[in-house]
Design a protein around this motif. Structure first.
Motif, PDB file in Angstrom:
ATOM      1  N   GLU A 455       2.775  17.448   2.788  1.00 39.19           N
ATOM      2  CA  GLU A 455       2.180  16.434   1.827  1.00 39.19           C
ATOM      3  C   GLU A 455       2.224  15.136   2.722  1.00 39.19           C
ATOM      4  O   GLU A 455       1.395  14.070   2.575  1.00 39.19           O
ATOM      5  CB  GLU A 455       2.839  16.366   0.476  1.00 39.19           C
ATOM      6  N   LYS A 459      -0.783  12.379   3.955  1.00 32.75           N
ATOM      7  CA  LYS A 459      -0.679  11.014   3.506  1.00 32.75           C
ATOM      8  C   LYS A 459      -0.790  10.049   4.720  1.00 32.75           C
ATOM      9  O   LYS A 459      -1.331   9.147   4.830  1.00 32.75           O
ATOM     10  CB  LYS A 459       0.379  10.629   2.578  1.00 32.75           C
ATOM     11  N   LYS A 462      -3.954   9.736   6.149  1.00 30.94           N
ATOM     12  CA  LYS A 462      -4.638   8.967   5.495  1.00 30.94           C
ATOM     13  C   LYS A 462      -4.402   7.242   5.821  1.00 30.94           C
ATOM     14  O   LYS A 462      -5.240   6.324   5.948  1.00 30.94           O
ATOM     15  CB  LYS A 462      -4.673   8.973   3.859  1.00 30.94           C
ATOM     16  N   THR A 517      -2.620   3.174   0.738  1.00 26.50           N
ATOM     17  CA  THR A 517      -1.847   4.206   1.407  1.00 26.50           C
ATOM     18  C   THR A 517      -0.660   4.503   1.948  1.00 26.50           C
ATOM     19  O   THR A 517       0.135   5.410   2.005  1.00 26.50           O
ATOM     20  CB  THR A 517      -3.150   4.509   2.587  1.00 26.50           C
ATOM     21  N   LYS A 520       1.492   5.136  -1.030  1.00 26.25           N
ATOM     22  CA  LYS A 520       1.390   6.816  -1.406  1.00 26.25           C
ATOM     23  C   LYS A 520       2.288   7.410  -0.289  1.00 26.25           C
ATOM     24  O   LYS A 520       2.967   8.507  -0.588  1.00 26.25           O
ATOM     25  CB  LYS A 520      -0.045   7.186  -1.342  1.00 26.25           C
ATOM     26  N   TRP A 521       2.215   7.018   0.951  1.00 25.83           N
ATOM     27  CA  TRP A 521       3.013   7.733   1.924  1.00 25.83           C
ATOM     28  C   TRP A 521       4.533   7.463   1.840  1.00 25.83           C
ATOM     29  O   TRP A 521       5.269   8.753   1.872  1.00 25.83           O
ATOM     30  CB  TRP A 521       2.467   7.311   3.295  1.00 25.83           C
ATOM     31  N   THR A 524       5.963  10.090  -0.659  1.00 26.01           N
ATOM     32  CA  THR A 524       6.349  11.450  -0.182  1.00 26.01           C
ATOM     33  C   THR A 524       7.341  11.492   0.673  1.00 26.01           C
ATOM     34  O   THR A 524       8.182  12.666   0.912  1.00 26.01           O
ATOM     35  CB  THR A 524       4.968  12.107   0.834  1.00 26.01           C
TER      36      THR A 524
END
Length: 527
Positions: A455, A459, A462, A517, A520-521, A524
Motif C-alpha cells: 500500500e 501511495k 501517486k 498525496t 495519504k502516504w 501508510t
C-alpha cells in the motif's frame, strides 16, 4: 609472437587541431626522448566470402611495414565509445599471404578448421596509412602510445579517408588514460570513433549491418554494485559520445538537444546519487555533470513553456491581442540550442564524459567485493526514509513549540519580511527534501522496496506523480525570460504576466495535490 590485451581510445580530431595538439605542452613535454617515429603501413584484411571469422568475433590481418610482415588476430570487445579492450595475437611472417596455421603455437584457443570447414580465406580490403608514433609518459606510472594515422581504406572500388588519433595504454592504469584523454579534449575539440578500420572497411563493402539505437541493459540487482554501475556509466557515456557525432554533423538538431542527451546525463546523475556513501569522488562527479545539464534543462523548459503559451493563446481566442510572446520564446530556444551546439563542437561533452569515466576508474569503492546492487539500493532507501522521518519530527516539534508559546501568551515572533506559511506539511517537506523524494520515487519504480509495504509503495507512486507536476510547473515559472516580464511593450508585459499568473494558479493546485498525496502516504508509513 606477441599475445596481449590491447586497451586503446580512438579519437577523431581535425588536421589543424592535431598539429596544435602535438605542438602543445600536453604532448611535447610528455613525449619520451627518441620515441617519435614515422612509418608507412599497409594492412590487408582477410576473411571468407561469408565472413565466418567476423561472425565469430575475429578480425584477421597481415601488416606490411617496410620489408617486415606481421600477422594479427584480434578478438574484439568494445567497452565504450572510442574505447576498446581486445585480446590481440601478433606473429611475424615471411610475406603478405594469408595463413592461419601460424597462430597454432601462440595459445590462441580457436579451432580454425572446425570454424571454416571448406571455406577459403580471401582478401577483403586494404588500409594504407602514414603513422606517426610517440610514447607519452602521462603520469609516473602510466605510459601511453599516441599514433596519428592519415591515409585511406580501399574496398570494392571505394575509398574512405582516415584521419584519427589512437591512444593505446602500454603501462599503468585505465583511469590515467581516460584522465589524459579528458585533458586532450580541453586542448582541442575531440570526437570519438567507435568503429575500427576493419569495421569501416566492411561498411564500404556493404557487409556490415547498422547497429541501430543502443538500449541500456537492465541492472542485475544480485551482481556487484561496482560492476553494474560502472557498466551503466560506460553505456550512458557511450551513447552521449556517439549521439554528439551525429549532432555535430547535422545543422538542424539544436532544438532537439534536450531530447537526445538528457536521458543519459540524468541516468548518470542518478547513478552518482546512489553511489554517494560508497564512492569517494561522487560529489565532484555530480558537479561536473552540471556543465551539460544546466543548458539542457533550460532548453527543455523553454520548449515546454512555448507549448503552454500556445495552448493559452488558443483558449483566449484573440482576447490577449497580437501575440508578442511566441517570438521571444522561439528566439530563446534557438539561442540555447546554439549554445548547446557550441559546447559540443568545442568538445565540452567529450571532456565531461572522459573525466567522469576517469574519476570512476580511479575512485575508491567501499565493499565492492560483497555488496550487491540491490543491497546498496535498499541501504540508500533506508537513509532517505530516515532523513524524511527526522525532517517531519523537526517540523512537528516546531509546530508544538509555536502552539505552546501561543498558549502562554508569548507567540513566536514573525521574522521581518516573511509571512507565516499556511499549514502545508507535504509541500514544505517535499520542497525541502526534493532530491531525496525524487530518488525515493525512482527507487520505487525500478525495484521492489522491501522497507515499504504494498500500500505504501502504491501511495508513493501517486505522490511521485504529484511531485512531478509540481516540480515541472515550478521549473516553467522560473524559466520565463526576464525580457518578457520587463518588456517596454505594454502588450508583451501583459501577456507575460498572464502566462506567469496561469503558472502560479497551477502551482497552487499542484501544491494541494502534493499535500493530499503526502498525507495519504504518511498514513501508510505509520501502519
Amino acid at each position: 609472437m606477441q599475445n596481449n590485451m590491447e586497451t586503446e581510445i580512438k579519437l577523431l580530431i581535425a588536421k589543424k587541431d592535431v598539429k596544435a595538439l602535438v605542438a602543445s605542452p600536453l604532448v611535447a613535454k610528455r613525449t619520451k626522448k627518441g620515441s617519435h617515429k614515422t612509418m608507412k603501413l599497409v594492412n590487408i584484411y582477410f576473411d571468407t566470402r561469408d565472413l565466418l571469422l567476423q561472425q565469430a568475433g575475429i578480425a584477421y590481418r597481415v601488416r606490411q611495414n617496410g620489408k617486415k610482415y606481421e600477422a594479427t588476430i584480434k578478438l574484439r570487445k568494445t567497452a565504450a565509445a572510442g574505447l576498446t579492450e581486445r585480446q590481440e595475437y601478433n606473429v611475424p611472417v615471411k610475406n603478405g599471404k594469408p595463413d592461419l596455421s601460424v597462430f597454432n603455437a601462440c595459445g590462441l584457443q580457436v579451432d580454425f578448421d572446425g570454424l571454416l570447414g571448406t571455406a577459403q580465406i580471401e582478401k577483403l580490403f586494404t588500409v594504407r596509412v602514414k603513422r606517426e608514433i610517440r610514447l607519452l609518459q602521462v603520469t609516473k606510472e602510466t605510459l601511453v602510445e599516441m599514433a596519428v594515422d592519415q591515409g585511406f581504406i580501399s574496398a570494392g572500388g571505394k575509398k574512405e579517408t582516415i584521419d584519427e588519433v589512437e591512444l593505446e595504454l602500454k603501462e599503468g592504469s585505465l583511469a590515467d588514460l581516460l584522465a589524459y584523454t579528458s585533458k586532450i579534449a580541453t586542448e582541442v575539440p575531440v570526437f570519438t570513433e567507435s568503429r575500427s578500420k576493419y569495421a569501416r572497411g566492411l561498411a564500404l563493402l556493404d557487409k556490415l549491418e547498422p547497429e541501430g539505437s543502443r538500449k541500456l541493459t537492465d541492472i542485475d540487482w544480485e551482481n556487484s554494485y561496482c560492476e553494474e554501475y560502472k557498466k551503466l556509466f560506460y553505456q550512458c557515456g557511450t551513447a552521449i559520445l556517439e549521439e554528439q557525432n551525429v549532432f555535430a554533423d547535422c545543422g538542424n538538431l539544436q532544438a532537439e538537444a534536450d531530447r537526445i542527451f538528457l536521458p543519459c546525463f540524468e541516468r548518470m546523475q542518478e547513478v552518482l546519487y546512489w553511489l554517494q556513501p560508497v564512492m569517494d569522488s561522487s560529489a565532484g562527479m555530480q558537479a561536473n555533470l552540471q556543465g551539460a545539464l544546466r543548458l539542457l534543462y533550460k532548453l527543455r523548459d523553454t520548449k515546454a513553456l512555448l507549448k503552454r503559451w500556445k495552448s493559452l493563446l488558443k483558449l483566449a481566442d484573440g482576447r490577449l491581442g497580437v501575440d508578442k510572446v511566441t517570438r521571444i520564446l522561439e528566439n530563446r530556444i534557438e539561442e540555447v540550442g546554439d549554445e548547446v551546439q557550441r559546447q559540443i563542437l568545442a568538445g565540452i561533452y567529450s571532456v565531461i564524459v572522459f573525466s567522469l569515466w576517469a574519476a570512476m576508474e580511479g575512485a575508491g569503492w567501499k565493499a565492492e567485493e560483497y555488496l550487491q546492487t540491490g543491497q546498496l539500493l535498499q541501504v540508500r532507501v533506508k537513509d532517505i526514509l530516515e532523513k524524511i522521518e527526522n525532517a517531519m519530527s523537526r517540523e512537528k516539534q516546531a509546530e508544538t513549540e509555536k502552539a505552546s508559546a501561543m498558549v502562554v501568551g508569548n507567540p513566536v515572533p514573525e521574522k521581518k519580511g516573511k509571512k507565516i506559511r499556511l499549514q502545508e506539511p507535504g509541500y514544505i517537506t517535499v520542497n525541502r527534501l526534493g532530491k531525496e523524494f525524487h530518488y525515493l520515487v525512482k527507487a520505487n519504480e525500478i525495484s521492489k522496496l522491501t522497507d515499504l509495504n504494498k500500500e505504501s509503495r502504491k501511495k508513493l507512486e501517486k505522490l511521485g506523480e504529484a511531485m512531478s507536476e509540481l516540480f515541472a510547473v515550478s521549473s516553467l515559472a522560473q524559466s520565463i525570460p526576464a525580457e518578457l516580464l520587463k518588456s517596454n511593450t505594454v502588450l508583451a508585459a501583459r501577456q507575460g504576466g498572464y502566462l506567469l499568473g496561469d503558472l502560479a494558479a497551477e502551482q497552487l493546485m499542484a501544491r494541494k495535490a502534493v499535500n493530499k498525496t503526502f498525507t495519504k502516504w504518511m498514513k501508510t508509513m505509520k501502519k
